[in-house]
Scaffold this motif. Structure first.
Motif, PDB file in Angstrom:
ATOM      1  N   THR A 285      28.634  39.513  41.452  1.00  9.10           N
ATOM      2  CA  THR A 285      29.010  40.755  41.640  1.00  9.10           C
ATOM      3  C   THR A 285      30.124  41.149  40.859  1.00  9.10           C
ATOM      4  O   THR A 285      30.161  42.076  40.440  1.00  9.10           O
ATOM      5  CB  THR A 285      29.215  40.710  43.308  1.00  9.10           C
ATOM      6  N   ALA A 286      31.307  40.026  40.995  1.00  9.46           N
ATOM      7  CA  ALA A 286      32.510  40.325  40.403  1.00  9.46           C
ATOM      8  C   ALA A 286      32.344  40.633  38.823  1.00  9.46           C
ATOM      9  O   ALA A 286      32.796  41.480  38.054  1.00  9.46           O
ATOM     10  CB  ALA A 286      33.427  39.371  40.616  1.00  9.46           C
ATOM     11  N   VAL A 287      31.563  39.472  38.103  1.00  7.31           N
ATOM     12  CA  VAL A 287      31.417  39.664  36.764  1.00  7.31           C
ATOM     13  C   VAL A 287      30.602  40.933  36.391  1.00  7.31           C
ATOM     14  O   VAL A 287      30.835  41.416  35.383  1.00  7.31           O
ATOM     15  CB  VAL A 287      30.530  38.299  36.357  1.00  7.31           C
TER      16      VAL A 287
ATOM     17  N   LEU B  21      48.815  50.272  38.542  1.00 10.06           N
ATOM     18  CA  LEU B  21      48.134  51.226  39.325  1.00 10.06           C
ATOM     19  C   LEU B  21      46.499  51.085  39.247  1.00 10.06           C
ATOM     20  O   LEU B  21      45.845  51.254  40.130  1.00 10.06           O
ATOM     21  CB  LEU B  21      48.283  52.586  38.474  1.00 10.06           C
ATOM     22  N   ALA B  22      45.739  50.513  38.167  1.00  8.41           N
ATOM     23  CA  ALA B  22      44.585  50.051  38.206  1.00  8.41           C
ATOM     24  C   ALA B  22      44.018  49.138  39.082  1.00  8.41           C
ATOM     25  O   ALA B  22      42.887  49.055  39.733  1.00  8.41           O
ATOM     26  CB  ALA B  22      44.357  49.583  36.781  1.00  8.41           C
ATOM     27  N   MET B  23      45.074  48.172  39.529  1.00  7.09           N
ATOM     28  CA  MET B  23      44.631  47.062  40.399  1.00  7.09           C
ATOM     29  C   MET B  23      44.801  47.632  42.034  1.00  7.09           C
ATOM     30  O   MET B  23      44.306  46.740  42.761  1.00  7.09           O
ATOM     31  CB  MET B  23      45.469  45.918  40.275  1.00  7.09           C
TER      32      MET B  23
ATOM     33  N   GLY C  24      38.338  44.981  43.579  1.00  7.58           N
ATOM     34  CA  GLY C  24      37.392  44.411  44.248  1.00  7.58           C
ATOM     35  C   GLY C  24      36.857  43.042  43.804  1.00  7.58           C
ATOM     36  O   GLY C  24      36.524  42.090  44.335  1.00  7.58           O
ATOM     37  N   ALA C  25      36.883  43.051  42.408  1.00  8.69           N
ATOM     38  CA  ALA C  25      36.618  41.844  41.531  1.00  8.69           C
ATOM     39  C   ALA C  25      37.514  40.670  41.809  1.00  8.69           C
ATOM     40  O   ALA C  25      37.188  39.523  42.031  1.00  8.69           O
ATOM     41  CB  ALA C  25      36.381  42.133  40.208  1.00  8.69           C
ATOM     42  N   LYS C  26      38.678  41.285  42.200  1.00  4.30           N
ATOM     43  CA  LYS C  26      39.930  40.280  42.218  1.00  4.30           C
ATOM     44  C   LYS C  26      39.671  39.670  43.685  1.00  4.30           C
ATOM     45  O   LYS C  26      39.831  38.620  43.780  1.00  4.30           O
ATOM     46  CB  LYS C  26      41.375  40.960  42.179  1.00  4.30           C
TER      47      LYS C  26
END
Length: 129
Positions: A38-40, A85-87, A103-105
């Motif tokens: 899902t993250a990838v 900001l993007a994170m 979310g990926a993080k």
């Protein structure tokens, strides 16, 4: 290590199968495999949406005592102007939900990102067994 080019969403399937194979070899649970894939998927989609293409390296992590799968997604796109900001949840430059990068993080056990304006972005994530 396997290296894949991504130029369209159809390229994702071969990467997902390779991640699953390496995850199975490492005896990773289905839940953790799903989190990694899902993250990838999110990160590859970002590479396509923002850079138009990218590259994905997938390998089993055997460097430390922990076993897992590491995936590196790189692109040569415009880069991310404001990485902090993007994170943050909710930030988007393309009218999306803005949960992709953070979310990926959250789905990864290890997450590293570097982005340089007009040079591109590199993200490395690892999921451990």
């Amino acid at each position: 290590m396997a290296i894949f080019d991504i130029r369209e969403k159809n390229d994702f399937n071969a990467i997902f199968y390779h991640i699953k194979d390496l995850s199975d070899q490492a005896n990773m649970s289905v839940v953790k495999q799903t989190q990694l894939i899902t993250a990838v998927c999110e990160l590859m989609s970002n590479a396509l949406n923002y850079a138009g293409h990218g590259q994905v390296d997938v390998y089993q992590n055997k460097i430390t005592e922990k076993q897992g799968v590491t995936v590196v997604i790189t692109d040569t796109g415009p880069g991310i102007a404001d990485l902090p900001l993007a994170m943050k949840d909710g930030f988007s430059t393309k009218n999306t939900l803005g949960i992709g990068l953070p979310g990926a993080k959250r789905l990864a056990d290890e997450f590293w990102i570097e982005s340089v304006i007009n040079q591109g972005t590199c993200i490395r994530i690892t999921k451990y067994v």
